[in-house]
Scaffold this motif. Structure first.
Motif, mmCIF file in Angstrom:
data_model
loop_
_atom_site.group_PDB
_atom_site.id
_atom_site.type_symbol
_atom_site.label_atom_id
_atom_site.label_comp_id
_atom_site.label_asym_id
_atom_site.label_seq_id
_atom_site.Cartn_x
_atom_site.Cartn_y
_atom_site.Cartn_z
ATOM 1 N N GLY A 118 19.745 -14.546 82.278
ATOM 2 C CA GLY A 118 20.142 -15.943 82.663
ATOM 3 C C GLY A 118 21.557 -16.040 82.973
ATOM 4 O O GLY A 118 22.553 -15.375 82.375
ATOM 5 N N GLU A 119 21.609 -16.938 83.805
ATOM 6 C CA GLU A 119 23.280 -17.366 83.930
ATOM 7 C C GLU A 119 23.422 -18.609 83.133
ATOM 8 O O GLU A 119 22.788 -19.609 83.104
ATOM 9 C CB GLU A 119 23.398 -17.989 85.509
ATOM 10 C CG GLU A 119 24.765 -18.281 85.755
ATOM 11 C CD GLU A 119 25.079 -18.909 87.172
ATOM 12 O OE1 GLU A 119 24.856 -19.921 87.344
ATOM 13 O OE2 GLU A 119 25.214 -17.985 88.118
ATOM 14 N N VAL A 120 24.234 -18.327 82.046
ATOM 15 C CA VAL A 120 24.764 -19.254 81.292
ATOM 16 C C VAL A 120 26.101 -19.590 81.084
ATOM 17 O O VAL A 120 26.951 -19.056 81.548
ATOM 18 C CB VAL A 120 24.153 -18.490 79.588
ATOM 19 C CG1 VAL A 120 22.814 -18.171 79.591
ATOM 20 C CG2 VAL A 120 25.129 -17.563 79.189
ATOM 21 N N THR A 121 26.251 -20.963 80.722
ATOM 22 C CA THR A 121 27.601 -21.390 80.498
ATOM 23 C C THR A 121 27.934 -21.761 78.871
ATOM 24 O O THR A 121 26.907 -22.724 78.369
ATOM 25 C CB THR A 121 27.856 -22.846 81.448
ATOM 26 O OG1 THR A 121 27.540 -22.496 82.486
ATOM 27 C CG2 THR A 121 29.099 -23.387 81.093
ATOM 28 N N LEU A 122 28.999 -21.266 78.330
ATOM 29 C CA LEU A 122 29.052 -21.552 77.181
ATOM 30 C C LEU A 122 29.853 -22.862 76.892
ATOM 31 O O LEU A 122 30.763 -23.243 77.573
ATOM 32 C CB LEU A 122 29.825 -20.374 76.264
ATOM 33 C CG LEU A 122 29.538 -19.154 76.503
ATOM 34 C CD1 LEU A 122 30.621 -17.909 75.790
ATOM 35 C CD2 LEU A 122 27.901 -18.750 75.750
ATOM 36 N N ASP A 123 29.445 -23.366 75.826
ATOM 37 C CA ASP A 123 30.135 -24.796 75.526
ATOM 38 C C ASP A 123 31.371 -24.738 74.774
ATOM 39 O O ASP A 123 31.309 -23.443 74.035
ATOM 40 C CB ASP A 123 29.111 -25.881 74.547
ATOM 41 C CG ASP A 123 28.111 -26.294 75.641
ATOM 42 O OD1 ASP A 123 28.262 -26.595 76.690
ATOM 43 O OD2 ASP A 123 26.974 -26.221 75.097
#
Length: 207
Positions: free
Chosen positions: A119-124
């Protein structure tokens, strides 16, 4: 946490990267360590590569489907995790303990030939420290009671608590619907999360 995640998260910026996804029929919260049994080849590969490279992966809750077999429908929220320990279980399966590190959002996904989801994920951004308040004593006591009831003191009472870890660990142990726990992962303000978890405690006490 990966080098990219370390550098950018410390700067308070959103981090976007591709990570292997491990769908589970539960949430894993930051600051919470859970045991897992690994037997499918796709996840044996994930664990092997994670151990070899010391890189994290993402645990994402399943909204529809199962943990084994066909690719499930997953939530748009999850948690960056690292492997804290591993061992061979008496039944011959690989056992690991993963620790939740950071909240993340899941974007586009793809499935590799062996069924492993990427998955393409974005960390908070990491949370600011939230000290315990004077009126949090009842929640601290409840966490202790629940941890002892489930026999997980070593994982839930093994270090000092603050308002952030108190909310996450209580949320993990409370019998609340999965969708509410997924929603908690989407709450950016740690004080709002703690208030939400307290509302769960009040609801459960009135049943």
């Amino acid at each position: 946490m990966s080098d990219l995640a370390d550098e950018t998260a410390l700067a308070g910026e959103a981090v976007r990267q591709e990570l292997p996804l491990f769908p589970l029929q539960r949430t894993v919260f930051p600051g919470v360590t859970i045991p897992m049994r690994i037997f499918e080849q796709r996840y044996l590969r994930l664990v092997r590569e994670s151990l070899a490279t010391a890189k994290p992966f993402a645990v994402v809750p399943i909204l529809s489907g199962r943990e084994v077999g066909a690719t499930p429908v997953i939530a748009g929220r999850g948690t960056l995790v690292t492997i804290a320990d591993w061992s061979q279980l008496p039944n011959g399966l690989l056992g690991i303990e993963v620790r939740g590190e950071q909240r993340l959002r899941v974007g586009a996904t793809r499935v590799e030939a062996d069924g492993l989801m990427i998955g393409e994920v974005t960390l908070d951004a990491p949370d600011e420290v939230v000290p315990l308040a004077g009126d949090d004593g009842d929640l601290v006591a409840l966490l202790g009671d629940l941890a002892r009831h489930f026999g997980v003191e070593a994982r839930y009472l093994n270090d000092s608590l603050d308002g952030i870890t108190l909310a996450w660990r209580l949320a993990d142990l409370l019998p609340v619907a999965l969708e509410r726990k997924v929603a908690l992962l989407g709450m950016a303000d740690p004080l709002v999360r703690l208030i939400e978890v307290r509302s769960w405690v009040i609801e459960l006490s009135q049943r």
